[in-house]
Design a protein around this motif. Sequence first.
Motif, short mmCIF file in Angstrom:
data_model
loop_
_atom_site.label_atom_id
_atom_site.label_comp_id
_atom_site.label_asym_id
_atom_site.label_seq_id
_atom_site.Cartn_x
_atom_site.Cartn_y
_atom_site.Cartn_z
N LYS A 546 40.24 39.65 33.07
CA LYS A 546 39.78 41.03 32.97
C LYS A 546 40.92 41.99 33.31
O LYS A 546 41.13 43.00 32.62
N ARG A 547 41.68 41.66 34.33
CA ARG A 547 42.84 42.48 34.69
C ARG A 547 43.89 42.46 33.58
O ARG A 547 44.48 43.50 33.24
N GLU A 548 44.09 41.32 32.97
CA GLU A 548 45.11 41.19 31.93
C GLU A 548 44.80 42.07 30.72
O GLU A 548 45.70 42.54 30.03
N LYS A 549 43.50 42.32 30.46
CA LYS A 549 43.11 43.13 29.31
C LYS A 549 43.36 44.63 29.55
O LYS A 549 43.42 45.40 28.59
N MET A 550 43.49 45.04 30.80
CA MET A 550 43.63 46.46 31.10
C MET A 550 44.96 47.01 30.61
O MET A 550 45.02 48.00 29.89
N TYR A 551 46.04 46.39 31.00
CA TYR A 551 47.38 46.70 30.47
C TYR A 551 48.29 45.55 30.87
O TYR A 551 47.98 44.76 31.76
#
Length: 650
Positions: A546-551
């Motif tokens: 989920k964090r990786e999808k943010m930026y």
Amino acid sequence: MLKLSYPRLKQILMIIILATVEVPSNILSKRLNVSTRTIRSDIKKLNSDISDYKLEIMNCRGKGYYLAIKDNQQLDKLKCDLNRLDKKTNVDNSGSRIKYILNELLTKQKLISIDNILDSLYISINTLNKDIIDIKEIANKYNLRIVHKNNGLSLVGKEENKRYCFINQLENKNYKEYVLGFTTNERRLFNNIDLDTNSKVINAFIDKEMKEIPDYNRKNIVIHVILSLSRIKAGYILKEFNSNLQVSHGFQDKFDKMFDRLELNIGNEIILPEREYVKYHIGLNNPQIVNNSNEPQEELIRKSVLFFLDKIRNNYTFNLLNDDLLIKSLTEHIKAAIKIKSLDSSRKNPLLDVIPSTFPLAYEMTITSIKILECQLKFHFSNDELSFITLHIGASMERKYSNKWKKRNVAIICGSGTATANLLRAKLENRFSNYLNIIRVYSYAEYCSSLYPKEVDFLISTVPILNSKVPVVEVDLSNFANDSKELYGFITSTSNNQQILYSLFKPELVFINSDLQTRQQVLDFLCDKLEEQDVVRSDFRAKMFKREKMYSTAIGGGIAIPHPIKFAAKVSNVAFLQLKRQIVWDDNDNKIQLVFLLAINEKEYPKIQTLFNFLADLQSDTRFYNSISKCSDSNETIKVINSFIQNNIN
């Protein structure tokens, strides 16, 4: 007149003319960094370009290229024309050509001749046509049109739009060069006025009327005033300029006095629309002068800032709520941002591209918590503003959580008299002033009488002490050089920050020479290993993706630092993986070869600012990758990582 099809041909021609023997094609290819096949094509093109001189470049089999000369006068003529050509504008790529042509279009009152452009840039008509397509796209952004008439070009549109184009397109605002006076290009662009005399008037006005203005904004103000003066002098005058900017009481008179002095310098009247144009841009770069009746009350902004910092504390456990300097600076910054937005404008952050990679943790904390601030103020923060806020957050974290060397309180126990004690103290303060806070020097008798302060981290003693409740480092003045090394080793080995970083890496979670080929494969593999070692909870993987999808978590230097958006680690560890070959990590085409997957326990999160600083420093340290690439197993890799941790902390 000599016309060469492209700049590389000039280099080849110069090499061959100056050579005293034949020049092999492989030598030319190495010097120009092209293939020998390209060299053959270049020679063919070059012979066509110099055919009017009755000269030809020939190839002597087994030896190389040479210039066949039938008439020395023709050679002299070629050399003369080549010398003139060398003095022409040096633009060897599309970007620099476009800037050159735009400058001609913006500064010339008449049509600029296509033949003159071709002659100045020594390019073909096909190349120019391609560049004109790009120039038209740029012009359209500013509601400007390129008109092609009678073998000439002109730029049509409002003067105000031309100035925006001028400022945004023609000057490469490299931060370091930009703030250090006028660049060579700026002096060329504004050569119709006295730059130095007028900039002194502008800077004197800034110094007197504006407080604590950043160098970048100061230069922006100077450039906008200079641009206005230059355009007026050239006959391009703003007939009207409307803005809803209202300045603080008393500023207008001081502003007009500056322009009265500038009128004397340039010998031209500066009419009201020109003054309003400059005042508007001063307000954008120094919002403190702007009055805005619609801006939120300061107390509302301050409360919103507190909500924002509380959100950071909830998400990351960093408590910045008691940093009064941060609260004050953020409140003032947001007030300025709202004022600028009220003028239908925005401000640029000159460090936008480097802030996310230089302050990765502060940047993440900012963008994941900013929504509450935007909702409270009903205001959207641009990427530039988010980066500005990141700098404020990063500065606070440095003040509160990132003291690499918290000075140790020590007492000196010396049994050799006052003179020896004072000499020892002087030597220690000279060598270890950044590391030690020496409370006082005590005699051994005073130590035995318990007179020395108990709140010390350790003792430095010239006599053996066996019953101390705190560590003791023994030193001998006769062997001070060697003993000081041991003291330094003791200080660094007991550094809390250093020990925290050491503890994060263990051989079971270090992997080298991996053949994995995608980001998904890398992250799944490392998550599997963390789960096998019982380091993370079951929700770690999902929170990490989920964090990786943010930026992107790529920070530069071929390094990525993936981690979850929320705490999901039972204990704190970092899984490290070195790939045999770089892989594409994100949509920005970042190439990654070293991956640090961070699994940090919630209780230890406030201590890891040092980890992010360490990783950010690695991205510009090519020695790290070179050292890792020589490792044969995980134990060697751990030793390399620890050595760089020690160097970083020290």
